[in-house]
Every structure is written in C-alpha cells, then in structure tokens.
Design a protein around this motif. Structure first.
Motif, PDB file in Angstrom:
ATOM      1  N   SER A  10       0.830  -1.201   0.000  1.00 42.16           N
ATOM      2  CA  SER A  10       0.000   0.000   0.000  1.00 42.16           C
ATOM      3  C   SER A  10       0.867   1.255   0.000  1.00 42.16           C
ATOM      4  O   SER A  10       1.796   1.397   0.791  1.00 42.16           O
ATOM      5  N   GLY A  11       0.572   2.167  -0.946  1.00 43.39           N
ATOM      6  CA  GLY A  11       1.294   3.430  -1.026  1.00 43.39           C
ATOM      7  C   GLY A  11       2.566   3.397  -1.835  1.00 43.39           C
ATOM      8  O   GLY A  11       3.239   4.418  -1.985  1.00 43.39           O
ATOM      9  N   ASP A  12       2.912   2.224  -2.405  1.00 34.29           N
ATOM     10  CA  ASP A  12       4.186   2.096  -3.129  1.00 34.29           C
ATOM     11  C   ASP A  12       4.046   2.442  -4.603  1.00 34.29           C
ATOM     12  O   ASP A  12       2.957   2.378  -5.188  1.00 34.29           O
ATOM     13  N   LEU A  13       5.201   2.770  -5.190  1.00 31.43           N
ATOM     14  CA  LEU A  13       5.308   3.075  -6.620  1.00 31.43           C
ATOM     15  C   LEU A  13       6.279   2.083  -7.243  1.00 31.43           C
ATOM     16  O   LEU A  13       7.420   1.935  -6.774  1.00 31.43           O
ATOM     17  N   VAL A  14       5.842   1.390  -8.294  1.00 29.56           N
ATOM     18  CA  VAL A  14       6.692   0.440  -9.005  1.00 29.56           C
ATOM     19  C   VAL A  14       7.143   1.093 -10.312  1.00 29.56           C
ATOM     20  O   VAL A  14       6.305   1.564 -11.093  1.00 29.56           O
ATOM     21  N   LEU A  15       8.453   1.130 -10.563  1.00 29.62           N
ATOM     22  CA  LEU A  15       9.023   1.753 -11.756  1.00 29.62           C
ATOM     23  C   LEU A  15       9.680   0.672 -12.599  1.00 29.62           C
ATOM     24  O   LEU A  15      10.538  -0.073 -12.103  1.00 29.62           O
ATOM     25  N   ILE A  16       9.267   0.555 -13.872  1.00 30.04           N
ATOM     26  CA  ILE A  16       9.609  -0.589 -14.719  1.00 30.04           C
ATOM     27  C   ILE A  16      10.369  -0.129 -15.965  1.00 30.04           C
ATOM     28  O   ILE A  16       9.975   0.834 -16.626  1.00 30.04           O
ATOM     29  N   VAL A  17      11.439  -0.870 -16.289  1.00 28.17           N
ATOM     30  CA  VAL A  17      12.217  -0.622 -17.513  1.00 28.17           C
ATOM     31  C   VAL A  17      12.399  -1.945 -18.246  1.00 28.17           C
ATOM     32  O   VAL A  17      12.692  -2.979 -17.634  1.00 28.17           O
ATOM     33  N   ALA A  18      12.230  -1.921 -19.565  1.00 27.08           N
ATOM     34  CA  ALA A  18      12.452  -3.089 -20.417  1.00 27.08           C
ATOM     35  C   ALA A  18      13.521  -2.748 -21.453  1.00 27.08           C
ATOM     36  O   ALA A  18      13.615  -1.609 -21.918  1.00 27.08           O
ATOM     37  N   GLY A  19      14.323  -3.747 -21.836  1.00 20.58           N
ATOM     38  CA  GLY A  19      15.336  -3.517 -22.862  1.00 20.58           C
ATOM     39  C   GLY A  19      16.456  -4.529 -22.766  1.00 20.58           C
ATOM     40  O   GLY A  19      16.328  -5.572 -22.106  1.00 20.58           O
ATOM     41  N   ARG A  20      17.572  -4.251 -23.452  1.00 22.19           N
ATOM     42  CA  ARG A  20      18.759  -5.096 -23.334  1.00 22.19           C
ATOM     43  C   ARG A  20      19.206  -5.133 -21.875  1.00 22.19           C
ATOM     44  O   ARG A  20      19.016  -4.173 -21.130  1.00 22.19           O
ATOM     45  N   LYS A  21      19.822  -6.221 -21.474  1.00 25.91           N
ATOM     46  CA  LYS A  21      20.213  -6.374 -20.079  1.00 25.91           C
ATOM     47  C   LYS A  21      21.104  -5.222 -19.615  1.00 25.91           C
ATOM     48  O   LYS A  21      20.949  -4.723 -18.494  1.00 25.91           O
ATOM     49  N   SER A  22      22.032  -4.809 -20.462  1.00 28.07           N
ATOM     50  CA  SER A  22      22.941  -3.727 -20.077  1.00 28.07           C
ATOM     51  C   SER A  22      22.195  -2.418 -19.892  1.00 28.07           C
ATOM     52  O   SER A  22      22.503  -1.630 -18.985  1.00 28.07           O
TER      53      SER A  22
END
Length: 619
Positions: free
Chosen positions: A412-424
C-alpha cells in the motif's frame, strides 16, 4: 606605505588561542576576513589556515594601530601584536574554536593590501557560492575558503596514513617514470612529442600497471607508490584528466591476500574521520551486484533492489515487452516505498532521466495508500478497497498489473518503476534510477559507511559495433582457475569464441557508499596464458610484440604469481570529506571540459617550438 615585517615572528596561529592563553602577549598573522567598525574601536576577524581569531583595536589603547585598522579591507595581509583577553560576558562565539577569547591589539603591521576579490569568500552554504568557473579562474582565492582548506588538509592526512600503513606492512615505495611508451589500457593516451627523436612520441601513464608488474619480476616483492596518472577521456563529476592513485603490488599473492590489504588500508585511513570500517568487508560477485542493484558499485546505504519481472511477462502479447524478451532482453523494476503520490510531472522527469541511459520508456504501477495487500496475483474486486493504477493498465489488464505488483512485493502506497530492454540498458537505467530516487527522497543515511568487495568480474566485454572482445580490466588480468579451460577453448576454437563472454577474471573492486574506491586483480604470470589473452583481444603475435615486447621478454625470466590494486586518492577523499565533486579535493583541478581556467590551458605554443618537434598544425 606597507609595513616591513623585519624580525617579528608569529607566535601562534589564528586557530590556536584559548582561555589558557589569557594574559599572554602574542603575534598573529593572516588575512582580514571581516571588519566591523564601531568608531572608537574596531573588530577584525583574522584568518589563516588554522582558523579565525577575533582581534579588537581600541583608540584609547593603540592610537596608531586604530588609525591603520580604519584603512583595512577584506583579504589585506596583516600582522598584529597584542594581549589575549577573555571576551566580555555574553559575547562568546561558540562557532569558533577561539570564541572565548580575543586579542587586544597594541600594534598592526600591514604586510600587503588586496584588491576587492571577484567573489565573496565568506558565504553561508554551498548554494551561495559564486559560479564554479569563476572560482576556478581565481582558484588561489577559492582555496582560502575554510571548506577547501579542510579538504586539502584531509587529503594530505589520508596520503600520510596510506604511506604509514604500507611502510608498516613491509612495502617499498618505488617511483616509476612519467614519460612512457603508448600502450592500450582502455582510455586514450596523452601523447608527448620527442624533440630529440623527431617523429617519435612518449605517452603519459594511464597507470603504472606494467611497471609495477615489472617490479615483481625484479624481485621487489611488495611495492607501492602514490602515482600521478593521465587519461584523455570524457569527464564527469568524479573524473579528471590527471589524477592520483595509490598503486600497490605484491608477489606470491592470491585474491584473499589482496582483499586483506584493501580492507586494512581503508580501515587505517577512515580512522581519520572516526569511522571504524569492518575488519572483513562483505563480498559480492559481479553477477549478483548487477542482478540486485544494476551496478558493479552498489550503494548499500539504502534498500530498493531490482526485481526481475521477465518470467511474469513471458506470455504477454504486448509487442514492446514480447519483442524485448524474444531478443534476450529483460524487464525489471524497483519499488519506491510510499511514493504512490508521485505526480505526472515527477514521473515524466524520471522517464527523461532513464532515457539518458538508453531506456526507451519508464512504465509505472501505483498502489494507492490504504489498499490491502495484493493477493494471489489477481486484482481484488473494487469493494475490497485495492486501488491500482498503471501506465500499462490498458495493454496488460488489471489481473496482470496486480500480478506484477505482487511479484515486486509492492505494498500500500508504493510506486513500481519498470524498464524493459537489453540487459545492459536495464541495469544501467534502473541502477542509476535507484540512486536518483534515493537522493530525491533523502533515503540515504549520510552518516553510514557501507563497504563492499565486488569479485569475479567478467574478463572480457563484447563490443557490439565491432563484434569483438576487449579487456574488461586490462590485458594482464588472470582468468579464474575454474574458467581456465573455458578460456582456452574460447580462444583456440573460433566456433566457440562467444564463450569469452562467460570467462570470469580474478578481478575485484573495493566499493564504499556507491563509489569504486579501488580496483585490482591477480595478474597473468605465465607467458603462455598471456599469449592466449592477446590472441583473444585480436592482437597478432607481431602486434603484441610491437606494443609489449619488453614485457613479454620479462615474462621469460621467472615471473612470480603476483597481484595488487590501485585506489583513487581523489575518490577516497571525496568520501572522507562528504563531497560529490572531485574538484573539491584537488588543489588545482580542470573543468569538465579539461581546461585550466586559471592558467588558460591548454594554450597555443610558439611556431618555433613546433618546428623543433617536427610538428606542423594544419588549418
């Protein structure tokens, strides 16, 4: 008319006097920091490198000195003679070490006057400082500021502690040359043309790497030096084209021996600021550091580890994610605890931030405050009170968003920040974002010191543009014993060349609070392994001999196993004094564009000098 010092000698510094000195006649010398004129008496703050002492000049006590005091301005250099007295009740200054006393002046000598400085030296807070370019142009004035005086003195003490540690450990300080042969070490060399040997060039050392290995071949056993190094590379806040490093090497060494010297040396130095580092630091492999933190120099003063969402998205038909996973990429996230209230502008700012590291976009999930835990990976009914919003809601659906939030262990109250791409790219973007969010939200404990030794670095890095492999550390790093056969196979079998990316090296870094403070390795000491390494790097035997012939010859004469590390003096001092700008711990640094604004260099040289060198500059 300026006064002559004659035989008058300073008795005390401006930071030395205390109540125990009351009644003594003293002579102080320094710069006028501040002057406060009250007519019949004048107060002056007199400053030198040790501190500030208040002096008072009264007309009734010293008429001639009082008249001189009226003409003083900031940064005048003066000598004063007088009696140490206690300050009147209620006028003590707790901010000064000398705040309980003042000097009642009987005589003033004006040793030199001063123009009005181009910026104010006495300011409260770094935000009130003059522009850095201005301060660098007048660096000799900037260095009068107490903070920089403290930093430069701390640097001197740190170097003294380093020497003390290694002298006591039986190491020999050996100075190596500055004018060397150009050999590839990862960055561009600074080239120095030779006048005597027209058309030939020296190179300034990027490090004394080969030379310190040669001292081991020479039987010196334990070597160190405080070495000047030069690298012609793009700069940033913690880099300079010329810098100083502790360089050490020892014979018959294994990795644990090197770790002990790293731990012991830094432990000895950090006592300068009252910090007791652990006798044995935590160890973490490079692979684990990248997996958990997206960085090979993780800051352990706060949490916020990376979470892999790739498996939860294997079945997605969302094209960008499916394409990323199909090409061997990954999708990861970090959880910013309690930050579900981030505005659209704040999220846009973070998206712009990750794009600097090659990320295409930054997706997000918010779990509204007061929501119950996310259960079972399925979005509860609206009546259950869970409110999850996401930039991915339309393309993934509520159930998948809820599953991702659960995988990330978001609450509750959290923000999830997501990135996709090459591993590096994912590692670089989320690793940097983790630190950026921690700074913005003040999650970093500035009083903590968290050291770490990162081990088992890759031996090679793959250059996608040229489809070739380069040395991740330098060409003389030994492979892990467990990977030696893999290394030989990858080098000798062209069809297995890609296996080079799996070879681990006996390389290691010392990290403190997110800074790489030292790095080193166990070196190759057998000529057969060295030849294989050059082959892996695409160097023919002829080219290897052209560049490193003297070193290859030395390997023929009984080379002991050896290894060591190099520690950045500036980066270490940055941590000791609590700055993020390397220029704050260097007396005369360059700008971010490698210019010396004070001396106006680099500059032009006379045509006659170029002629002597056989050099002609074309338009």
């Amino acid at each position: 008319m300026l006064d002559v010092l004659g035989t008058l000698e300073r008795t005390h510094t401006c930071g030395e006097l205390r109540e125990t000195h009351v009644g003594e006649q003293v002579v102080l010398m320094g710069w006028v920091a501040k002057k406060r004129d009250f007519g019949v008496f004048t107060f002056i703050d007199l400053r030198d490198r040790e501190g500030v002492t208040q002096i008072v000049v009264r007309e009734e006590d010293a008429g001639e000195a009082h008249a001189k005091a009226k003409n003083l301005r900031g940064e005048f250099v003066i000598a004063v003679k007088g009696e140490v007295v206690s300050r009147d009740e209620g006028t003590h200054n707790s901010k000064l070490a000398t705040g309980d006393i003042e000097v009642k002046v009987s005589e003033i000598l004006i040793l030199n006057d001063a123009k009005v400085p181009p910026f104010q030296l006495e300011v409260a807070g770094s935000e009130n400082l003059a522009a850095e370019d201005t301060r660098l142009k007048y660096r000799y004035l900037d260095l009068r500021r107490p903070q920089l005086q403290h930093n430069i003195r701390m640097r001197a003490k740190a170097v003294a502690k380093i020497r003390e540690y290694f002298d006591n450990r039986g190491f020999i300080e050996i100075e190596t040359p500055i004018l060397l042969k150009s050999t590839p070490e990862g960055a561009r060399d600074f080239i120095v043309p030779s006048r005597i040997h027209t058309g030939k060039f020296f190179a300034l050392p990027q490090s004394p790497q080969i030379l310190k290995q040669l001292t081991m071949i020479a039987g010196m056993d334990r070597y160190y030096q405080i070495a000047r190094c030069f690298r012609d590379e793009d700069l940033r806040a913690d880099r300079q084209p010329e810098f100083t490093q502790l360089d050490m090497e020892m014979s018959f060494a294994n990795q644990e021996m090197a770790y002990r010297e790293i731990e012991g040396m830094f432990g000895h130095v950090f006592k300068l600021i009252g910090v007791d580092l652990p006798a044995q630091w935590p160890r973490m492999t490079y692979a684990e550091a990248m997996r958990r933190y997206g960085s090979d120099k993780p800051d352990l003063r706060f949490e916020m580890e990376l979470v892999d969402l790739s498996d939860s998205l294997r079945d997605t038909d969302f094209a960008p994610f499916a394409d990323t996973l199909g090409k061997g990429g990954e999708i990861k996230c970090i959880v910013a605890k309690g930050k579900a209230d981030y505005s659209r502008k704040q999220l846009d700012d973070l998206q712009d931030f990750v794009k600097r590291y090659g990320a295409g976009a930054l997706a997000w999930i918010k779990i509204a405050p007061g929501s119950p835990p996310v259960l079972g990976g399925v979005a509860p009914a609206e009546g259950d009170g869970v409110v999850i919003t996401s930039s991915l809601a339309k393309v993934l659906g509520e159930a998948k968003i809820s599953q991702l939030a659960k995988t990330a262990a978001a609450e509750s109250g959290d923000l999830v920040l997501i990135v996709a791409g090459r591993k590096s790219v994912v590692a670089a973007a989320l690793g940097a974002l983790r630190v950026e969010v921690a700074k913005r939200e003040e999650l970093i404990d500035r009083t903590a010191y968290k050291p770490l030794i990162v081990t088992e670095f890759p031996m090679f890095e793959h250059d996608e543009d040229s489809d070739s492999y380069t040395a991740a550390h330098h060409p003389f790093t030994s492979p892990m014993d467990e990977d030696l056969e893999l290394f030989k196979t990858a080098v000798n079998d062209d069809s297995q060349h890609t296996l080079l990316g799996q070879v681990r090296a006996k390389a290691y870094d010392a990290v403190i609070n997110g800074y790489e403070c030292a790095g080193g390795s166990i070196r190759i000491h057998q000529k057969e392994i060295q030849a294989l390494n050059f082959k892996a790097l695409g160097l023919s035997p002829e080219k290897a001999r052209e560049r490193f012939g003297f070193f290859l010859d030395a390997l023929e004469y009984g080379t002991p196993p050896h290894g060591g590390f190099a520690a950045g003096i500036e980066r270490t001092c940055m941590i000791l004094v609590g700055t993020e700008n390397i220029r704050d711990v260097m007396a005369f640094p360059k700008t971010a564009s490698a210019q010396d604004l004070m001396m106006d260099s680099p500059g032009d040289v006379d045509a006659s000098q170029l002629g002597e060198l056989g050099i002609k500059i074309e338009d």
